[in-house]
Scaffold this motif. Sequence first.
Motif, short mmCIF file in Angstrom:
data_model
loop_
_atom_site.label_atom_id
_atom_site.label_comp_id
_atom_site.label_asym_id
_atom_site.label_seq_id
_atom_site.Cartn_x
_atom_site.Cartn_y
_atom_site.Cartn_z
N LYS A 61 0.83 -1.21 0.00
CA LYS A 61 0.00 0.00 0.00
C LYS A 61 0.87 1.27 0.00
O LYS A 61 0.56 2.25 -0.67
CB LYS A 61 -0.92 0.02 1.22
N LEU A 62 1.96 1.22 0.76
CA LEU A 62 2.83 2.39 0.79
C LEU A 62 3.42 2.65 -0.60
O LEU A 62 3.50 3.78 -1.07
CB LEU A 62 3.97 2.20 1.80
N LEU A 63 3.82 1.55 -1.26
CA LEU A 63 4.41 1.73 -2.59
C LEU A 63 3.36 2.18 -3.61
O LEU A 63 3.66 2.95 -4.51
CB LEU A 63 5.10 0.43 -3.04
N ALA A 64 2.14 1.71 -3.42
CA ALA A 64 1.05 2.17 -4.30
C ALA A 64 0.87 3.67 -4.12
O ALA A 64 0.67 4.42 -5.09
CB ALA A 64 -0.24 1.42 -3.99
N THR A 65 0.95 4.13 -2.88
CA THR A 65 0.80 5.56 -2.61
C THR A 65 1.88 6.33 -3.37
O THR A 65 1.60 7.34 -4.02
CB THR A 65 0.94 5.86 -1.09
N LEU A 66 3.09 5.82 -3.29
CA LEU A 66 4.19 6.50 -3.97
C LEU A 66 3.97 6.52 -5.49
O LEU A 66 4.06 7.56 -6.14
CB LEU A 66 5.51 5.80 -3.64
N MET A 67 3.65 5.34 -6.05
CA MET A 67 3.50 5.24 -7.51
C MET A 67 2.39 6.14 -8.05
O MET A 67 2.47 6.64 -9.15
CB MET A 67 3.19 3.80 -7.93
N LEU A 68 1.35 6.30 -7.25
CA LEU A 68 0.19 7.03 -7.76
C LEU A 68 0.13 8.50 -7.34
O LEU A 68 -0.80 9.20 -7.70
CB LEU A 68 -1.10 6.30 -7.38
N THR A 69 1.13 8.93 -6.59
CA THR A 69 1.11 10.35 -6.22
C THR A 69 2.41 11.09 -6.55
O THR A 69 2.40 12.31 -6.68
CB THR A 69 0.85 10.55 -4.70
N ALA A 70 3.52 10.37 -6.68
CA ALA A 70 4.78 11.06 -7.00
C ALA A 70 4.73 11.56 -8.44
O ALA A 70 3.80 11.25 -9.18
CB ALA A 70 5.96 10.11 -6.80
N LYS A 71 5.75 12.32 -8.82
CA LYS A 71 5.73 12.88 -10.18
C LYS A 71 6.13 11.82 -11.20
O LYS A 71 7.18 11.19 -11.06
CB LYS A 71 6.70 14.06 -10.25
N GLY A 72 5.29 11.64 -12.21
CA GLY A 72 5.65 10.69 -13.25
C GLY A 72 4.46 9.90 -13.75
O GLY A 72 3.32 10.13 -13.36
N VAL A 73 4.78 8.93 -14.61
CA VAL A 73 3.73 8.10 -15.20
C VAL A 73 3.77 6.73 -14.51
O VAL A 73 4.76 6.01 -14.62
CB VAL A 73 3.97 7.91 -16.72
#
Length: 524
Positions: A320-332
């Motif tokens: 879940k933490l990594l999902a948060t990062l993937m879906l909110t950090a800058k990028g695709v």
Amino acid sequence: MPSFADGNKDGIGDFKGLTEKLDYFTHLGIDGLWLTPFYTSPKVDNGYDISDYYAIDPDYGTMAEFEFFIEQAHKRGIKVIADLVLNHTSSEHKWFKESISDPHHPKRDWYIWRDPVEGNPPNNWESFFGGSAWEFNEESGQYYYHAFAKEQVDINWANKEAKHAMFEVMAFWLNKGIDGFRLDVINFLKVNDTFKNNPVDENNQQTHLYDKDQAGILELIEEISSFVHQFPDKVIVGEVGSEEIDVLSTYSGKNKLDIVFNFNLGSIPTFHVDTIFKQLRKMEDVHHEDQLPTLFFSSHDMPRHISRFGDEGIEEERAKLLATLMLTAKGVPFLYYGDEIGMRDLVHHDISLMKDIQGVTAYDLAIAAGKSKEEALVMANEKSRDKSRSPMQWDNSEYSGFSTVKPWIAFPEIREGINVKEQLNQFDSVLSYYKKLLELRRMHPALHHGEYELLEKNGDMIYFIKSAKGERMMVLINFGEIEVPFPSEAHSVTDILLANKRKNVDGTIQPGEAFILYLEGDKA
Ligand code: GLC
């Protein structure tokens, strides 16, 4: 492609199945799909060995089913990009059959043929699957080059006709309504024409100095890009196999590839907050304005990140933490099917069940080197990409709702509770968490395409502020085991858009917690 949903119940995923599941993507909030190769192929390497670029593999359906799928996806606003292998064809492709048939055949030069050097292969170049990259052909006394399996023969991109034939392939699929391509191993198209040996270090590790990133490759990429972009609204994602982010970044941007994967982030073998943070920073430092970072941690080529990174007992939390990062950090962000429900790795206890050529090759090489069968199996599992290729788990029935018959590939041992049906209605499931994140990402420009105002780390907590269109958001993700105080920038905040554990803030971020905070803007 073969593992998502089996519509015709033969144990292999197909377009019929994919079409039936389109509403799942809509429900989840996915607006683009990348499909692994679906063209006719002997599937020595999971379809990355194409024997007919103009036909749908019968395992996956018919051209009419493909067209219906595209039409239905577009109807729902879902774009589809096709994985295209331009670097090599299957040895079963008619072009290669002609090339191998006679050294004087006009298509001989469509592939890379060389004479032996003192009875040996032309040079020391290694295949990325192990062993020599040269295969001897008795009849002609020459070797042909294959950067991957010997059944995946490299096209000679210096040959104008071969190049033209590949451009025609691209046009065909673009005209069919594909929204773009994921171009496979695209920095391999050119090899050095001196055919010098690659350097080898004291541990016998080869540096691929002469068989990728060669002179002329960027010009070729520009040609491909301008060709594809003649068609409106198409995107090109490039797989550029390189660890050097500076090299990677030369491949993307205006007139080049729209996006390239950064494997330094995506395929880190073990979980390491410092490395993740360093890569986020590096992408920010190196990329120019017209380049976007990629955010992913799994693919069909690597173990699932929940298995790779999840320390025992906190696998889901970390996912879940990594999902948060993937879906909110800058990028695709690129999400890999099954990660959204926390699917685990498939590890084999019997080599005869292993499908992946990279794993099977590792096994054969280990046996040839005198290892025991047990040792060879361990080495094969290390290399095997079957880990992340098991069938999608839709429900808790025998074949997980993927099919009604035994699927082409086995299931992971850990499967209980890891399926769409059960998780759909659990508010704290991995699936519900992904859905919520995707919804927020869609609703908020700051999350979707915001720029960093701040990108920091405190201990093992990564936090950043992103803004766009007058909106400012702060994301805080504590990957560590120690509580961290709220950064000063977030002190006055009470507006919490998402929290994975506690719903209130008390000035600390506890281990395993993630928050998305609203700092400014018109809240939707
Ligand atoms: C890419 C693909 C991989 C394939 C290889 C050769 O790396 O992602 O699955 O084996 O190219 O085509």
